[in-house]
Write an enzyme that holds these catalytic residues in place. Structure first.
Site, PDB file in Angstrom:
ATOM      1  N   GLU A 126       0.836  -1.205   0.000  1.00  0.00           N
ATOM      2  CA  GLU A 126       0.000   0.000   0.000  1.00  0.00           C
ATOM      3  C   GLU A 126       0.871   1.255   0.000  1.00  0.00           C
ATOM      4  OE1 GLU A 126      -1.358  -0.134   4.583  1.00  0.00           O
ATOM      5  OE2 GLU A 126      -2.003  -1.846   3.411  1.00  0.00           O
ATOM      6  N   LYS A 128       2.706   4.554   1.166  1.00  0.00           N
ATOM      7  CA  LYS A 128       3.124   5.113   2.450  1.00  0.00           C
ATOM      8  C   LYS A 128       2.654   6.557   2.455  1.00  0.00           C
ATOM      9  CE  LYS A 128       6.833   5.278   5.789  1.00  0.00           C
ATOM     10  NZ  LYS A 128       6.643   6.622   6.307  1.00  0.00           N
ATOM     11  N   ASP A 130       1.870  10.281   3.518  1.00  0.00           N
ATOM     12  CA  ASP A 130       2.729  11.243   4.196  1.00  0.00           C
ATOM     13  C   ASP A 130       1.872  12.217   5.000  1.00  0.00           C
ATOM     14  OD1 ASP A 130       5.131  12.172   4.901  1.00  0.00           O
ATOM     15  OD2 ASP A 130       5.589  13.181   3.004  1.00  0.00           O
ATOM     16  N   CYS A 421      18.511  47.854 -14.568  1.00  0.00           N
ATOM     17  CA  CYS A 421      18.374  46.597 -15.299  1.00  0.00           C
ATOM     18  C   CYS A 421      19.745  45.969 -15.547  1.00  0.00           C
ATOM     19  CB  CYS A 421      17.668  46.863 -16.629  1.00  0.00           C
ATOM     20  SG  CYS A 421      17.643  45.428 -17.715  1.00  0.00           S
ATOM     21  N   CYS A 424      20.254  46.347 -19.647  1.00  0.00           N
ATOM     22  CA  CYS A 424      20.363  47.623 -20.377  1.00  0.00           C
ATOM     23  C   CYS A 424      20.611  48.813 -19.462  1.00  0.00           C
ATOM     24  CB  CYS A 424      19.099  47.861 -21.202  1.00  0.00           C
ATOM     25  SG  CYS A 424      17.684  48.302 -20.172  1.00  0.00           S
ATOM     26  N   CYS A 439      12.021  46.394 -15.682  1.00  0.00           N
ATOM     27  CA  CYS A 439      12.962  47.288 -16.340  1.00  0.00           C
ATOM     28  C   CYS A 439      12.134  48.256 -17.172  1.00  0.00           C
ATOM     29  CB  CYS A 439      13.878  46.461 -17.236  1.00  0.00           C
ATOM     30  SG  CYS A 439      14.679  47.432 -18.514  1.00  0.00           S
ATOM     31  N   CYS A 445      15.895  47.812 -24.223  1.00  0.00           N
ATOM     32  CA  CYS A 445      16.536  46.742 -23.454  1.00  0.00           C
ATOM     33  C   CYS A 445      16.694  45.504 -24.330  1.00  0.00           C
ATOM     34  CB  CYS A 445      15.699  46.425 -22.224  1.00  0.00           C
ATOM     35  SG  CYS A 445      16.335  45.039 -21.273  1.00  0.00           S
TER      36      CYS A 445
HETATM   37  S1  IVH Z   1       1.822   0.522   9.034  1.00  0.00           S
HETATM   38  C1  IVH Z   1       4.028  -1.447  12.514  1.00  0.00           C
HETATM   39  N1  IVH Z   1       0.983   1.520   6.760  1.00  0.00           N
HETATM   40  O1  IVH Z   1       4.584   5.302   8.438  1.00  0.00           O
HETATM   41  C2  IVH Z   1       3.552  -0.830  11.261  1.00  0.00           C
HETATM   42  N2  IVH Z   1       2.207   2.925   8.206  1.00  0.00           N
HETATM   43  O2  IVH Z   1       7.242   4.652   9.746  1.00  0.00           O
HETATM   44  C3  IVH Z   1       2.923   0.460  11.501  1.00  0.00           C
HETATM   45  N3  IVH Z   1       2.506   5.191   7.344  1.00  0.00           N
HETATM   46  O3  IVH Z   1       3.780   5.641  11.830  1.00  0.00           O
HETATM   47  C4  IVH Z   1       2.649   1.306  10.365  1.00  0.00           C
HETATM   48  N4  IVH Z   1       1.385   4.912   5.485  1.00  0.00           N
HETATM   49  O4  IVH Z   1       2.636   7.162  10.107  1.00  0.00           O
HETATM   50  C5  IVH Z   1       1.664   1.757   7.895  1.00  0.00           C
HETATM   51  N5  IVH Z   1       0.143   2.268   4.723  1.00  0.00           N
HETATM   52  C6  IVH Z   1       0.809   2.497   5.858  1.00  0.00           C
HETATM   53  C7  IVH Z   1       1.376   3.746   6.151  1.00  0.00           C
HETATM   54  C8  IVH Z   1       2.083   3.925   7.321  1.00  0.00           C
HETATM   55  C9  IVH Z   1       2.070   5.770   6.229  1.00  0.00           C
HETATM   56  C10 IVH Z   1       3.320   5.867   8.351  1.00  0.00           C
HETATM   57  C11 IVH Z   1       2.733   5.827   9.716  1.00  0.00           C
HETATM   58  C12 IVH Z   1       3.727   5.144  10.557  1.00  0.00           C
HETATM   59  C13 IVH Z   1       4.993   5.356   9.779  1.00  0.00           C
HETATM   60  C14 IVH Z   1       5.966   4.249  10.042  1.00  0.00           C
END
Ligand code: IVH
Length: 681
Positions: A126, A128, A130, A421, A424, A439, A445
């Site tokens: 999945e 990650k 942010d 400028c 020029c 300018c 220019c």
């Molecule tokens: S699972 C033990 N799944 O990443 C596993 N974390 O560095 C726990 N995060 O604290 C996290 N997307 O803030 C998991 N699909 C996802 C995530 C995810 C973002 C973040 C989360 C976590 C940090 C871990």
């Protein structure tokens, strides 16, 4: 700055010394990041410092102490919120950057599970996300508590704030949930909301958010939940913490399905894959998808899907052995701002450009970045000599996100707008209330002259075949051409003597110039390069007045009766033709024989689209929405802001959203850009 790669093995003394420095730095940056939501350095830099300390501790285990930043997750909670003890710690993930790290991860998992060679591991993968990790505690289906991760053991009670997030259910749906269900997920700020928030904040002169992640974190940790409620936030849930009747399913993927059934929001991009190849394929896929998503992600999370296998693998220190985060190349990096130079554009606008120590960011090496205008320089508090954060997201032009003020050297110099400028030496003017400095040299220019000539010759203007940017620059530098009319007085010998030109190419260019003399009034008006007069406005002017003399004679009041010409554009047009130097340019062009067929002026009711109402949405490839609007208006149509039953058609570009859905619902014809172009031509 530690932009270098981590050092090779150090002696114990040297390692201890370096570890102490890293402890201090990492504690400081973790506090800025987790407690203040205001990091000084990009994540990539933090990750490098962290990895360096991990490496030292691996080489010299005696240096691994209880209070090492590598032994902690996050940072201590702020005093302002009540504390929440997590009944099951909220752990972190180990990071990986290279494909080889992922192959090694898969190998460790297989070995840990003692799988035979022939059997691949079933993973769930999945994005990650942010944002900020939160825990949601439901008792008897009702949300009773929401907490931040904090240091993993103790977080902050942010229940009131989290309850303002529309996608967090206050009560679970369906049935079958355990009496106590603690769900974990990531609260994030969608990019559209982030941009809108920052635009509004900048317009009001208020502090903007550094990035969507800090926006989400900062919004959740407001003491006044009305502020949180006003911020665009959303959640994706990705795991279960405490569940009173034991695991809610036998695998991660099945547990996500149950969460979805109970009304919790799950990221739709999650996927079941097998083996290391499955992981790497998904990484590729998501990397390509990344710039199209409406939220920031900084990598991919790979999880062993089966819970029995997860249990067998267990944890080390702060992270599970059954999961890993595969990070994308950083979109933000640190580098040094070597200098700021000013570029002069066609309308004389002076644009500050950052000259940077080359840095690899977002997949390319960046050594220049625009600073847009002086207001931006001031807002971002940029000094020459500063360490700056350079950001390049997707295909977007790299920009200097901000300065790391904490690292400013004593001899750093403020950026000053030149009074004259750089090309020029004409006086530079900054109009009250405008961000842009200009300018005042006009066509005196050379920089403006070059840009004006390039524009004049461009495809949508006089379309002079073979007259490219390089040639224009040479002609101006050699003093052959000062104004557009000079182009038509060029002689073969002059043209043929230019670099990379000869008799034949010279003659071709003269022929092209001759051919370009017969044009259209809209093209001619566009080619003059009047500020804010694009193709469509030029067409509207031509259509409204019918001939050049009438456009030139029109006053501001009359100009505002032209479709889509507001007071600002009217002022630019009137001022342009009032300027004697511009009149001379126009006269000289006409004297050179520039001509166009007369325009047949039609009464409004005879115009092709008169009586019709259109709505425009999405991104058009060949023009801006406002140009498209002016073009339709020039054809007699009305252009409305929202779709209703009375709409005759919706012109939909890329990424059209709710208007498209509405049009489809109401049965309003959906028109594409090709239709629009056909009307214009
Ligand atoms: S699972 C033990 N799944 O990443 C596993 N974390 O560095 C726990 N995060 O604290 C996290 N997307 O803030 C998991 N699909 C996802 C995530 C995810 C973002 C973040 C989360 C976590 C940090 C871990």
């Amino acid at each position: 700055m530690s932009l270098e790669s981590p050092a090779a093995e150090l002696s114990l003394d040297a390692a201890a010394e370096r570890a102490a420095i890293l402890h201090k730095q990492l504690h400081h940056h973790a506090w800025r990041y987790y407690s203040l939501d205001d990091p000084e350095i990009p994540d990539a830099e933090y990750d490098r410092l962290f990895a360096e300390l991990q490496q030292i501790e691996a080489q010299h285990p005696s240096l691994l102490s209880e209070d090492s930043p590598t032994q902690r997750v996050g940072a201590a909670p702020l005093e302002a919120f009540d504390q929440v003890q997590h009944s099951i710690p909220m752990l972190s993930l180990n990071n990986a950057f290279a494909d080889a790290d992922i192959e090694a991860f898969d190998k460790r998992v297989r070995e840990g599970l003692e799988l035979p060679e022939t059997e691949s591991v079933a993973y769930f993968v999945e994005p990650k996300l942010d944002g900020l990790a939160v825990s949601l505690r439901y008792e008897n289906g009702v949300l009773v508590q929401a907490a931040t991760r904090g240091d993993g053991q103790t977080g902050e009670n942010i229940t009131t704030n989290v309850k303002t997030i529309p996608s967090v259910p206050l009560r679970l749906q369906g049935s079958g949930w355990p009496a106590v269900l603690e769900v974990r997920g990531e609260v994030y700020m969608p990019l559209e909301g982030f941009d809108a928030f920052n635009k509004a904040a900048a317009a009001k002169g208020e502090k903007t958010l550094v990035n969507p992640r800090n926006g989400a974190a900062g919004s959740l940790r407001q003491l006044d939940s009305r502020i949180t409620a006003s911020r665009p936030l959303a959640i994706y849930c990705y795991s279960v913490g405490e569940a009173s009747d034991g695991p809610i399913a036998s695998s991660h993927s099945a547990s996500l399905e149950r969460l979805a059934d109970w009304g919790l929001r799950i990221c739709p991009l999650g996927k079941a894959v097998t083996g290391a190849n499955g992981l790497l394929d998904y990484y590729q896929f998501l990397g390509n998808e990344r710039s199209r998503l409406d939220y920031d992600i900084d990598g991919v999370v790979y999880k062993v899907d089966r819970f029995d296998q997860q249990r067998e693998l267990g944890f080390v220190a702060r992270a599970p052995r059954w999961a890993i985060a595969h990070k994308f190349p950083a979109q933000e990096e640190l580098t040094e701002l070597l200098d700021v130079e000013f570029q002069v554009g066609r309308t004389g606008a002076l644009t500050p450009v950052a000259r940077l120590k080359p840095v690899f960011v977002g997949g390319v090496t960046v050594s220049n970045a625009t600073l847009h205008n002086m207001d931006e320089v001031v807002r971002k508090d940029i000094h020459i000599g500063d360490t700056v954060i350079v950001r390049r997201a997707g295909d977007v032009i790299p920009e200097v996100a901000r300065s790391v003020v904490e690292r400013r050297p004593a001899d750093a110099k403020p950026v000053e707008l030149p009074s004259h400028c750089p090309v020029c030496e004409s006086h530079v003017e900054r109009v009250e209330g405008e961000a842009v400095a200009r300018c005042t040299g006009g066509l005196v220019c050379a920089a403006q002259r070059k840009e004006a000539l390039k524009h004049f010759a461009s495809r949508k203007a006089l379309d002079i075949d073979g007259l490219g940017d390089k040639l224009v620059e040479q002609m101006v530098d050699d003093g052959l051409v000062k104004s557009p009319a000079d182009l038509f007085a060029l002689e073969l010998a002059q043209v043929a003597s230019l670099e990379r030109m000869a008799e034949k190419s010279g003659q071709n260019l003269l022929n092209a110039l001759q051919a370009a003399k017969t044009t259209t009034l809209p093209r001619f008006l566009f080619a003059l390069g009047i500020r804010e007069v694009g193709e469509a406005t030029a067409a509207a002017l031509a259509n409204h007045y019918g001939d050049l003399g009438s456009v030139m004679a029109a006053d501001q009041e009359s100009l505002q009766t032209v479709p889509d010409v507001g007071p600002v554009v009217a002022k630019h047009i009137a001022e342009f033709f009032a300027e004697p130097r511009n009149q001379t340019v126009v006269d000289a062009l006409l004297a050179q024989g520039i001509n166009w067929p007369a325009i047949e002026k039609r009464a409004p009711e005879e115009q092709p689209l008169s009586g019709k109402t259109y709505v425009i949405t999405g991104t058009l490839e060949s023009m801006s929405r406002s140009d498209a609007k002016a073009a339709l208006q020039a054809l007699g149509a009305k252009v409305a802001g929202s779709v209703s039953k009375k709409t005759d058609g919706l012109v939909a570009g890329e990424a059209a959203g709710s208007k498209l859905t509405k049009a489809e619902e109401l049965g309003v014809p959906v028109l594409d850009e090709a239709w629009l172009m056909a009307q214009i031509s």
